[in-house]
Write a protein that holds these residues in place. Structure first.
Motif, mmCIF file in Angstrom:
data_model
loop_
_atom_site.group_PDB
_atom_site.id
_atom_site.type_symbol
_atom_site.label_atom_id
_atom_site.label_comp_id
_atom_site.label_asym_id
_atom_site.label_seq_id
_atom_site.Cartn_x
_atom_site.Cartn_y
_atom_site.Cartn_z
ATOM 1 N N UNK A 123 -2.679 2.724 20.236
ATOM 2 C CA UNK A 123 -3.534 2.224 19.158
ATOM 3 C C UNK A 123 -4.437 1.126 19.696
ATOM 4 N N UNK A 124 -5.682 1.048 19.244
ATOM 5 C CA UNK A 124 -6.502 -0.122 19.582
ATOM 6 C C UNK A 124 -5.826 -1.370 19.015
ATOM 7 N N UNK A 125 -6.036 -2.513 19.666
ATOM 8 C CA UNK A 125 -5.383 -3.745 19.225
ATOM 9 C C UNK A 125 -5.777 -4.110 17.802
ATOM 10 N N UNK A 126 -7.018 -3.834 17.406
ATOM 11 C CA UNK A 126 -7.441 -4.172 16.045
ATOM 12 C C UNK A 126 -6.586 -3.430 15.014
ATOM 13 N N UNK A 127 -6.307 -2.145 15.273
ATOM 14 C CA UNK A 127 -5.467 -1.367 14.356
ATOM 15 C C UNK A 127 -4.016 -1.843 14.408
ATOM 16 N N UNK A 128 -3.576 -2.243 15.607
ATOM 17 C CA UNK A 128 -2.198 -2.730 15.741
ATOM 18 C C UNK A 128 -1.988 -3.990 14.909
ATOM 19 N N UNK A 129 -2.946 -4.942 14.993
ATOM 20 C CA UNK A 129 -2.824 -6.178 14.216
ATOM 21 C C UNK A 129 -2.905 -5.901 12.716
ATOM 22 N N UNK A 130 -3.718 -4.945 12.318
ATOM 23 C CA UNK A 130 -3.805 -4.576 10.905
ATOM 24 C C UNK A 130 -2.477 -4.010 10.416
ATOM 25 N N UNK A 131 -1.878 -3.143 11.220
ATOM 26 C CA UNK A 131 -0.580 -2.557 10.869
ATOM 27 C C UNK A 131 0.504 -3.623 10.817
ATOM 28 N N UNK A 132 0.499 -4.531 11.779
ATOM 29 C CA UNK A 132 1.490 -5.602 11.823
ATOM 30 C C UNK A 132 1.365 -6.505 10.600
ATOM 31 N N UNK A 133 0.141 -6.844 10.233
ATOM 32 C CA UNK A 133 -0.079 -7.683 9.051
ATOM 33 C C UNK A 133 0.407 -6.983 7.788
ATOM 34 N N UNK A 134 0.165 -5.678 7.702
ATOM 35 C CA UNK A 134 0.597 -4.906 6.534
ATOM 36 C C UNK A 134 2.113 -4.892 6.415
ATOM 37 N N UNK A 135 2.807 -4.713 7.543
ATOM 38 C CA UNK A 135 4.274 -4.684 7.534
ATOM 39 C C UNK A 135 4.838 -6.021 7.059
ATOM 40 N N UNK A 136 4.313 -7.124 7.599
ATOM 41 C CA UNK A 136 4.796 -8.446 7.202
ATOM 42 C C UNK A 136 4.495 -8.707 5.727
ATOM 43 N N UNK A 137 3.322 -8.293 5.263
ATOM 44 C CA UNK A 137 2.962 -8.482 3.854
ATOM 45 C C UNK A 137 3.894 -7.713 2.936
ATOM 46 N N UNK A 138 4.235 -6.485 3.311
ATOM 47 C CA UNK A 138 5.169 -5.669 2.513
ATOM 48 C C UNK A 138 6.532 -6.338 2.442
ATOM 49 N N UNK A 139 7.006 -6.880 3.570
ATOM 50 C CA UNK A 139 8.301 -7.571 3.581
ATOM 51 C C UNK A 139 8.294 -8.762 2.625
ATOM 52 N N UNK A 140 7.200 -9.517 2.616
ATOM 53 C CA UNK A 140 7.115 -10.684 1.742
ATOM 54 C C UNK A 140 7.087 -10.270 0.270
ATOM 55 N N UNK A 141 6.336 -9.210 -0.034
ATOM 56 C CA UNK A 141 6.275 -8.721 -1.415
ATOM 57 C C UNK A 141 7.649 -8.259 -1.882
ATOM 58 N N UNK A 142 8.357 -7.548 -1.008
ATOM 59 C CA UNK A 142 9.707 -7.080 -1.355
ATOM 60 C C UNK A 142 10.638 -8.262 -1.602
ATOM 61 N N UNK A 143 10.509 -9.299 -0.759
ATOM 62 C CA UNK A 143 11.352 -10.490 -0.917
ATOM 63 C C UNK A 143 11.060 -11.188 -2.238
ATOM 64 N N UNK A 144 9.771 -11.281 -2.600
ATOM 65 C CA UNK A 144 9.390 -11.924 -3.861
ATOM 66 C C UNK A 144 9.949 -11.165 -5.057
ATOM 67 N N UNK A 145 10.091 -9.851 -4.920
ATOM 68 C CA UNK A 145 10.630 -9.026 -6.001
ATOM 69 C C UNK A 145 12.142 -9.180 -6.150
ATOM 70 N N UNK A 146 12.752 -9.913 -5.222
ATOM 71 C CA UNK A 146 14.190 -10.173 -5.306
ATOM 72 C C UNK A 146 15.065 -9.080 -4.743
ATOM 73 N N UNK A 147 14.499 -8.227 -3.924
ATOM 74 C CA UNK A 147 15.277 -7.128 -3.329
ATOM 75 C C UNK A 147 16.150 -7.685 -2.209
ATOM 76 N N UNK A 148 17.448 -7.371 -2.293
ATOM 77 C CA UNK A 148 18.403 -7.791 -1.260
ATOM 78 C C UNK A 148 18.319 -6.812 -0.080
ATOM 79 N N UNK A 149 18.420 -7.271 1.163
ATOM 80 C CA UNK A 149 18.688 -8.644 1.630
ATOM 81 C C UNK A 149 17.416 -9.447 1.899
ATOM 82 N N UNK A 150 16.253 -8.867 1.605
ATOM 83 C CA UNK A 150 14.987 -9.533 1.941
ATOM 84 C C UNK A 150 14.810 -10.841 1.178
ATOM 85 N N UNK A 151 15.350 -10.906 -0.042
ATOM 86 C CA UNK A 151 15.190 -12.107 -0.859
ATOM 87 C C UNK A 151 16.016 -13.282 -0.349
#
Length: 199
Positions: A123-151
């Motif tokens: 993957x080009x680095x630009x796409x890699x950073x976009x994918x990485x940011x998306x993964x971290x954002x999803x984890x944070x959203x899941x944690x905010x929703x109170x889903x265990x163990x992410x919360x």
């Protein structure tokens, strides 16, 4: 043979940077790319014979001593008649036809911005950073929703995780880019190893 020191063309104030057209015209030819690579690696003026021998070796996947006169002559003729005059006209190199010597100008550093080489299965680095940011954002959203163990990981924990991940990936990106700079390695990235080394 003693090589001469690099001679650089004085650049007028209004020509401090190459045009995009000049950059792409230079990079559109593999032999011109090889010329830039070799001159950057050597760091000083070279003869057209030395340059044509090295390019012939890269093109044929052989060591320098295995280059035949026919292979060198074919590259020599193309360089002398077409590629070197073109690069000299674009102020990428200085080609002294009377002495048959070539040296780079200060413009060489501008080409690194255009040489982000991405292997076919990467993957080009630009796409890699976009994918990485998306993964971290999803984890944070899941944690905010109170889903265990992410919360169970607090906001500070996620901030530290994101910071650490980006520090590591940025460091890897930097090291990888250093290896792809013109002249940074023994051979250009697009050159196959010499045949005698792969047999």
């Amino acid at each position: 043979m003693t090589k001469q020191q690099t001679v650089t063309k004085p650049l007028p104030a209004d020509e401090q940077q190459l045009s995009t057209e000049a950059v792409f015209e230079t990079l559109s030819s593999r032999r011109r790319r090889f010329t830039l690579y070799y001159l950057s690696q050597v760091g000083e003026s070279v003869t057209i014979r030395e340059l044509s021998t090295q390019i012939a070796a890269w093109e044929n996947g052989v060591e320098l001593h295995a280059v035949t006169p026919k292979q060198r002559k074919r590259v020599y003729t193309a360089l002398h008649q077409t590629h070197l005059p073109t690069m000299d006209r674009l102020d990428v190199i200085v080609y002294a036809k009377d002495r048959k010597t070539i040296s780079i100008t200060d413009h060489i550093q501008e080409f690194d911005l255009y040489l982000d080489i991405v292997p076919p299965d990467d993957l080009p680095w630009s796409q890699f950073y976009l994918l990485l940011s998306a993964v971290i954002s999803v984890l944070i959203v899941i944690a905010v929703q109170g889903v265990t163990p992410f919360s169970s990981v607090g906001g500070f924990g996620y901030a530290l995780l994101a910071s650490g991940v980006f520090v590591v990936t940025s460091s890897l990106h930097y090291l990888r880019d250093r290896r792809t700079l013109i002249g940074a390695a023994t051979t250009p990235p697009e050159v196959e190893p010499p045949q005698e080394l792969t047999e």
